[in-house]
Design an enzyme around this catalytic site. Sequence first.
Site, PDB file in Angstrom:
ATOM      1  CB  CYS A  31      -0.929   0.006   1.209  1.00 46.56           C
ATOM      2  SG  CYS A  31      -1.959  -1.462   1.389  1.00 46.56           S
ATOM      3  CE  LYS A  83      -4.237   1.878   3.363  1.00 48.36           C
ATOM      4  NZ  LYS A  83      -4.155   0.447   3.033  1.00 48.36           N
ATOM      5  CG  HIS A 118      -1.191   3.157   4.706  1.00 43.68           C
ATOM      6  ND1 HIS A 118      -1.376   1.869   4.257  1.00 43.68           N
ATOM      7  CD2 HIS A 118      -0.437   3.040   5.836  1.00 43.68           C
ATOM      8  CE1 HIS A 118      -0.788   1.016   5.053  1.00 43.68           C
ATOM      9  NE2 HIS A 118      -0.209   1.714   6.037  1.00 43.68           N
ATOM     10  CG  HIS A 128      -6.340  -3.707   3.436  1.00 47.20           C
ATOM     11  ND1 HIS A 128      -6.138  -4.251   4.696  1.00 47.20           N
ATOM     12  CD2 HIS A 128      -5.097  -3.428   2.954  1.00 47.20           C
ATOM     13  CE1 HIS A 128      -4.843  -4.281   4.962  1.00 47.20           C
ATOM     14  NE2 HIS A 128      -4.185  -3.791   3.921  1.00 47.20           N
TER      15      HIS A 128
END
Length: 520
Positions: A82, A136, A138, A223
């Site tokens: 990711c 997201k 990240h 995920h």
Amino acid sequence: MILRMQNMFLISVIFLFAINSVMAKKTYAASKSSPPHILFMLADDLGWIDVGFHGSKIHTPNIDSLAKDGVILDNYYVQPVCTPARGSLMTGRYPIHTGLQHGVIHPSDPFGLPLDFETLPGQLREVGYATHLVGKWHLGFYKWPYVPTKRGFDTAYGFWDGAEDHYGHTRDGVVDFRNGTKPVTDLGGKYATYEYVKRVKEIIHAHDPKQPLFLYMAFQNVHNPIQAPEKYVEKYDFIDQKMRRVHAGMADILDEAVGNITKMFKEKGLWNNTLTVFSTDNGGEPVYGGYNWPLRGTKHTLWEGGVRGAAFVHGKMLEKTGVKCKGLLHISDFFPTLINLAGGSYDPHKPIPMDGFDVWNTISRGDASPRTEILLNIDNLLPNGSRLGNFQGMALRMGSMKLLMNVPNITWFKPPELGGTFPEQVITSGVLREETDEHILKELQQSYIDSADVLDVVLYNITADPEERHDLSGELPDVVEKMKERLKYYEKTSVPPAFKPGDPNAIKEARKNGIWGPWM
């Protein structure tokens, strides 16, 4: 008389050609004066065989329709996990040039995407775009300057790390969900993707159509943890492995969200001037129900199953649609491509040279790609000769050829609905145990990768052999040496991994505050 008619015909042809040329120039000029809205949808851990347009039995009609009416990217690469993929998208650089070449950022890790890099939303905002992140991030949050609303986004709604619970919105027992920088703690029990779609509706409703929009919809699906409402899972009763059934339900929800979001763009009158990009961030992880068949390998690996991305581009500004783009592409290419399309600018040498290419003509018209190679990654030895855990090795795609070095020897994984079974390490009597804890599965999956033999050097012709079954390293030693030299060049340009061990103060602060957030 005949000669006169021929001359008149020739003059007419020339006149029409001139008119068409002027009209084409006007159309191009209009597109430049009216930059497109950009909808970038990034799925999480979506495997190659998890979408209908690659032959999946999972229902993805909205995704498939957009793909078939747009341009399917058939020779497109992402990163094995990711964080590196997202870093490449945001900066246009390979992970070896941002320090994100090893693994992902965990909640207590004290590092992030370096602050000296311009970001895609930041550069789009410079030319008047409204920039929104839903889902997201990240890319680090250990200090406030690293959070998404400090990196170019006007708003950000979602989570800052990875692997959150889809209902509880927690990671390691602590909530990780923010609206901008404000903690969101009242969503317990609400499925995350539904909340993201609600947020998109708010953004679209409030948006002034005269202002160009960049919406980065970074989905949480598919995920792990593998969770979905039962009504979606029941649709896949024909799959005899529970993990794959639930994963299929999550992909189904993802597709439904794509349909709902595109409908919102249409109802607002934005769709005709919207360029949509859909991509996965890495390959699927079979232990959690994601498969890449018939490609070899999984997420975490440099085999095609880990880095060949399911993706397409859709929009009326594309010159050719309903086609597959065979040009060599990488996720870093969207940085210069989208900024140039928006009429923006960036410094291609700040702080280091750009790795991405402007590939608009390749995608839109089918021109040859300006790329001749892709560094898939170098994640191997540290300067002191030691090796970080979960290493990936190194791989380079050059033309049709792909060289892999020091990579775990990972096999092919066929999904159960196509007759496949999971490795013996993680099954009981041929069927994944329904009560098996996901943490145990993760350990078993990692054990499988860690226990695999390491292949020193292998070479494949990906055009002729996309499944990576026939090693050519013994037959083409000159090609191996040429590509090794190129890898040595890249090694010289790489920066040390930014990876640092987790800081125990991070979890202390998170538990004290009831929310993950900056602690330094």
